[in-house]
Design a protein around this motif. Sequence first.
Motif, PDB file in Angstrom:
ATOM      1  N   ALA A 202       0.833  -1.204   0.000  1.00 17.87           N
ATOM      2  CA  ALA A 202       0.000   0.000   0.000  1.00 17.87           C
ATOM      3  C   ALA A 202       0.865   1.250   0.000  1.00 17.87           C
ATOM      4  CB  ALA A 202      -0.929  -0.003   1.211  1.00 17.87           C
ATOM      5  N   GLY A 203       1.908   1.259   0.830  1.00 13.18           N
ATOM      6  CA  GLY A 203       2.814   2.405   0.860  1.00 13.18           C
ATOM      7  C   GLY A 203       3.532   2.601  -0.459  1.00 13.18           C
ATOM      8  N   GLU A 204       4.014   1.512  -1.056  1.00  7.97           N
ATOM      9  CA  GLU A 204       4.714   1.614  -2.337  1.00  7.97           C
ATOM     10  C   GLU A 204       3.801   2.175  -3.423  1.00  7.97           C
ATOM     11  OE1 GLU A 204       5.941  -2.368  -2.986  1.00  7.97           O
ATOM     12  OE2 GLU A 204       7.702  -2.251  -1.663  1.00  7.97           O
ATOM     13  N   LEU A 205       2.577   1.685  -3.481  1.00  6.17           N
ATOM     14  CA  LEU A 205       1.638   2.120  -4.507  1.00  6.17           C
ATOM     15  C   LEU A 205       1.288   3.604  -4.354  1.00  6.17           C
ATOM     16  CD1 LEU A 205      -0.713  -0.990  -4.533  1.00  6.17           C
ATOM     17  CD2 LEU A 205       0.890  -0.325  -6.340  1.00  6.17           C
ATOM     18  N   LEU A 206       1.106   4.049  -3.130  1.00  2.85           N
ATOM     19  CA  LEU A 206       0.758   5.453  -2.922  1.00  2.85           C
ATOM     20  C   LEU A 206       1.938   6.377  -3.193  1.00  2.85           C
ATOM     21  CD1 LEU A 206      -1.529   5.156   0.230  1.00  2.85           C
ATOM     22  CD2 LEU A 206      -2.217   5.746  -2.104  1.00  2.85           C
ATOM     23  N   ARG A 207       3.134   5.924  -2.887  1.00  2.00           N
ATOM     24  CA  ARG A 207       4.301   6.737  -3.234  1.00  2.00           C
ATOM     25  C   ARG A 207       4.435   6.897  -4.742  1.00  2.00           C
ATOM     26  NH1 ARG A 207       6.460   3.791   1.029  1.00  2.00           N
ATOM     27  NH2 ARG A 207       7.599   2.338  -0.315  1.00  2.00           N
ATOM     28  N   ALA A 208       4.018   5.877  -5.481  1.00  5.34           N
ATOM     29  CA  ALA A 208       4.140   5.921  -6.939  1.00  5.34           C
ATOM     30  C   ALA A 208       3.000   6.678  -7.604  1.00  5.34           C
ATOM     31  CB  ALA A 208       4.206   4.503  -7.498  1.00  5.34           C
ATOM     32  N   HIS A 209       1.794   6.615  -7.014  1.00  5.09           N
ATOM     33  CA  HIS A 209       0.621   7.151  -7.709  1.00  5.09           C
ATOM     34  C   HIS A 209      -0.123   8.249  -6.943  1.00  5.09           C
ATOM     35  CE1 HIS A 209       0.982   4.104 -10.854  1.00  5.09           C
ATOM     36  NE2 HIS A 209       1.247   3.234  -9.895  1.00  5.09           N
ATOM     37  N   GLY A 210       0.301   8.564  -5.750  1.00 11.09           N
ATOM     38  CA  GLY A 210      -0.241   9.718  -5.040  1.00 11.09           C
ATOM     39  C   GLY A 210      -1.453   9.452  -4.188  1.00 11.09           C
ATOM     40  N   ASP A 211      -2.517   8.946  -4.792  1.00  9.05           N
ATOM     41  CA  ASP A 211      -3.737   8.694  -4.026  1.00  9.05           C
ATOM     42  C   ASP A 211      -4.505   7.532  -4.641  1.00  9.05           C
ATOM     43  OD1 ASP A 211      -4.977   9.728  -6.296  1.00  9.05           O
ATOM     44  OD2 ASP A 211      -5.442  11.654  -5.382  1.00  9.05           O
ATOM     45  N   LEU A 212      -5.615   7.182  -4.012  1.00  8.23           N
ATOM     46  CA  LEU A 212      -6.387   6.024  -4.452  1.00  8.23           C
ATOM     47  C   LEU A 212      -6.892   6.196  -5.873  1.00  8.23           C
ATOM     48  CD1 LEU A 212      -7.691   3.296  -3.750  1.00  8.23           C
ATOM     49  CD2 LEU A 212      -9.654   4.577  -2.844  1.00  8.23           C
ATOM     50  N   GLU A 213      -7.404   7.373  -6.207  1.00 12.29           N
ATOM     51  CA  GLU A 213      -7.938   7.578  -7.558  1.00 12.29           C
ATOM     52  C   GLU A 213      -6.846   7.450  -8.613  1.00 12.29           C
ATOM     53  OE1 GLU A 213     -10.953   7.669  -8.632  1.00 12.29           O
ATOM     54  OE2 GLU A 213     -11.780   7.532  -6.614  1.00 12.29           O
ATOM     55  N   GLY A 214      -5.672   8.004  -8.330  1.00 11.78           N
ATOM     56  CA  GLY A 214      -4.568   7.860  -9.263  1.00 11.78           C
ATOM     57  C   GLY A 214      -4.157   6.415  -9.443  1.00 11.78           C
ATOM     58  N   LEU A 215      -4.221   5.666  -8.369  1.00 14.84           N
ATOM     59  CA  LEU A 215      -3.862   4.259  -8.424  1.00 14.84           C
ATOM     60  C   LEU A 215      -4.895   3.452  -9.205  1.00 14.84           C
ATOM     61  CD1 LEU A 215      -2.048   1.943  -7.584  1.00 14.84           C
ATOM     62  CD2 LEU A 215      -3.180   1.943  -5.355  1.00 14.84           C
ATOM     63  N   ILE A 216      -6.173   3.724  -8.961  1.00 19.55           N
ATOM     64  CA  ILE A 216      -7.222   3.020  -9.704  1.00 19.55           C
ATOM     65  C   ILE A 216      -7.107   3.312 -11.197  1.00 19.55           C
ATOM     66  CG2 ILE A 216      -9.721   2.923 -10.105  1.00 19.55           C
ATOM     67  CD1 ILE A 216     -10.082   3.296  -7.056  1.00 19.55           C
ATOM     68  N   ALA A 217      -6.798   4.559 -11.527  1.00 19.24           N
ATOM     69  CA  ALA A 217      -6.641   4.926 -12.936  1.00 19.24           C
ATOM     70  C   ALA A 217      -5.482   4.187 -13.584  1.00 19.24           C
ATOM     71  CB  ALA A 217      -6.442   6.432 -13.063  1.00 19.24           C
ATOM     72  N   ALA A 218      -4.482   3.835 -12.777  1.00 19.53           N
ATOM     73  CA  ALA A 218      -3.303   3.143 -13.302  1.00 19.53           C
ATOM     74  C   ALA A 218      -3.349   1.644 -13.017  1.00 19.53           C
ATOM     75  CB  ALA A 218      -2.046   3.752 -12.695  1.00 19.53           C
ATOM     76  N   ALA A 219      -4.529   1.096 -12.780  1.00 15.95           N
ATOM     77  CA  ALA A 219      -4.655  -0.305 -12.383  1.00 15.95           C
ATOM     78  C   ALA A 219      -4.037  -1.247 -13.404  1.00 15.95           C
ATOM     79  CB  ALA A 219      -6.125  -0.656 -12.164  1.00 15.95           C
ATOM     80  N   ASP A 220      -4.232  -0.975 -14.690  1.00 15.70           N
ATOM     81  CA  ASP A 220      -3.756  -1.898 -15.717  1.00 15.70           C
ATOM     82  C   ASP A 220      -2.236  -2.000 -15.768  1.00 15.70           C
ATOM     83  OD1 ASP A 220      -6.348  -2.427 -16.392  1.00 15.70           O
ATOM     84  OD2 ASP A 220      -6.405  -1.032 -18.088  1.00 15.70           O
ATOM     85  N   ALA A 221      -1.556  -1.045 -15.165  1.00 20.97           N
ATOM     86  CA  ALA A 221      -0.094  -1.059 -15.180  1.00 20.97           C
ATOM     87  C   ALA A 221       0.484  -1.812 -13.981  1.00 20.97           C
ATOM     88  CB  ALA A 221       0.441   0.373 -15.195  1.00 20.97           C
ATOM     89  N   GLN A 222      -0.379  -2.332 -13.104  1.00 16.76           N
ATOM     90  CA  GLN A 222       0.091  -2.996 -11.892  1.00 16.76           C
ATOM     91  C   GLN A 222       0.245  -4.500 -12.111  1.00 16.76           C
ATOM     92  OE1 GLN A 222       0.945  -0.747  -9.674  1.00 16.76           O
ATOM     93  NE2 GLN A 222      -0.026   0.763 -11.016  1.00 16.76           N
ATOM     94  N   ARG A 223       0.841  -5.166 -11.145  1.00 17.02           N
ATOM     95  CA  ARG A 223       0.933  -6.620 -11.170  1.00 17.02           C
ATOM     96  C   ARG A 223      -0.473  -7.212 -11.244  1.00 17.02           C
ATOM     97  NH1 ARG A 223       4.276  -5.150  -6.902  1.00 17.02           N
ATOM     98  NH2 ARG A 223       2.843  -6.046  -5.357  1.00 17.02           N
ATOM     99  N   PRO A 224      -0.636  -8.366 -11.847  1.00 18.28           N
ATOM    100  CA  PRO A 224      -1.987  -8.912 -12.069  1.00 18.28           C
ATOM    101  C   PRO A 224      -2.852  -8.968 -10.820  1.00 18.28           C
ATOM    102  CG  PRO A 224      -0.399 -10.170 -13.320  1.00 18.28           C
ATOM    103  CD  PRO A 224       0.400  -9.206 -12.484  1.00 18.28           C
ATOM    104  N   ARG A 225      -2.300  -9.418  -9.684  1.00 12.17           N
ATOM    105  CA  ARG A 225      -3.110  -9.528  -8.467  1.00 12.17           C
ATOM    106  C   ARG A 225      -3.568  -8.160  -7.985  1.00 12.17           C
ATOM    107  NH1 ARG A 225      -0.308 -11.799  -3.100  1.00 12.17           N
ATOM    108  NH2 ARG A 225       0.731  -9.787  -3.358  1.00 12.17           N
TER     109      ARG A 225
END
Length: 287
Positions: A202-225
């Motif tokens: 969770a910490g790694e993802l937020l450091r990379a994408h800023g917030d939950l919405e940014g992370l959801i928008a970048a979902a396809d770029a994440q590991r499959p799980r």
Amino acid sequence: MPAPLLVVDAPSLLYRAFFALPKSITGADGRPVNALLGMANLVLWVVERHAPRAVVLCTGAEAATYRTALYPGYHADRPPVPDELAPQWADAPAFFGAFAWTWLDAGDLEADDLLGALALAEAEAGGETLLFTGDRDMFQCVDEHTRVLFPRGGKEGPELVDVDGVRERYGIHPGQVPDFIALRGDPSDGLPGAKGIGEKTAGELLRAHGDLEGLIAAADAQRPRVAAALRDQADELRAFRKIATLQPIDVACPSDAPTDAAAAARAASERGMGRLAGRLEALAGQA
């Protein structure tokens, strides 16, 4: 430095004290006073070292209705107030009122919301706040004006958590705490979080994408799980984030109110807390 406002999460400290001290600690009527005694000692430790301009004890609803509407599992597994704690809880406003500490209730919202609102009001007035709570949700309030006193065992007293302290714990800044809770989950609140995403991820993802919405928008770029969790749980994660976000309450800054150690000593003595009464009498003699 100006004297800080001390704002206390009363349910958090009462429960902590109740389970930390034996129920064999009783008053003249034979009923337990362990929670009141333990909480008084915890708060006095801070008063003696930080000399707050006032102490405000906050309580509120066990679970705000809008939060349970967003997720029915929120606080669903919390047990009822123990029988030995209920009378102490009822006596708490009068007991701590003798200390000249203010007892405030958040109404339909929760103690956390009231803590955050008081910290914001104090900051807007140019003051500083210490939030005394065992709830990690409150790390979202930490900034240059507000720090958290987080309880810990032993005689060291609570840990003072500032912005750097939040970063050291989770690798994020305080404003990202609700997003972090949404992803990691919070077992104490009944929030499961995103499937397969733990604290480190969770910490790694937020450091990379800023917030939950940014992370959801970048979902396809994440590991499959991770991508699957973000896609399948997007709406649920947004609900978790809203649950974890403190709600605004219109409050005024409390007036200065030094602790009345003499009156507090009398209240402690009336409840059979002889050692606490002696400690308070010594404080009164120093004033």
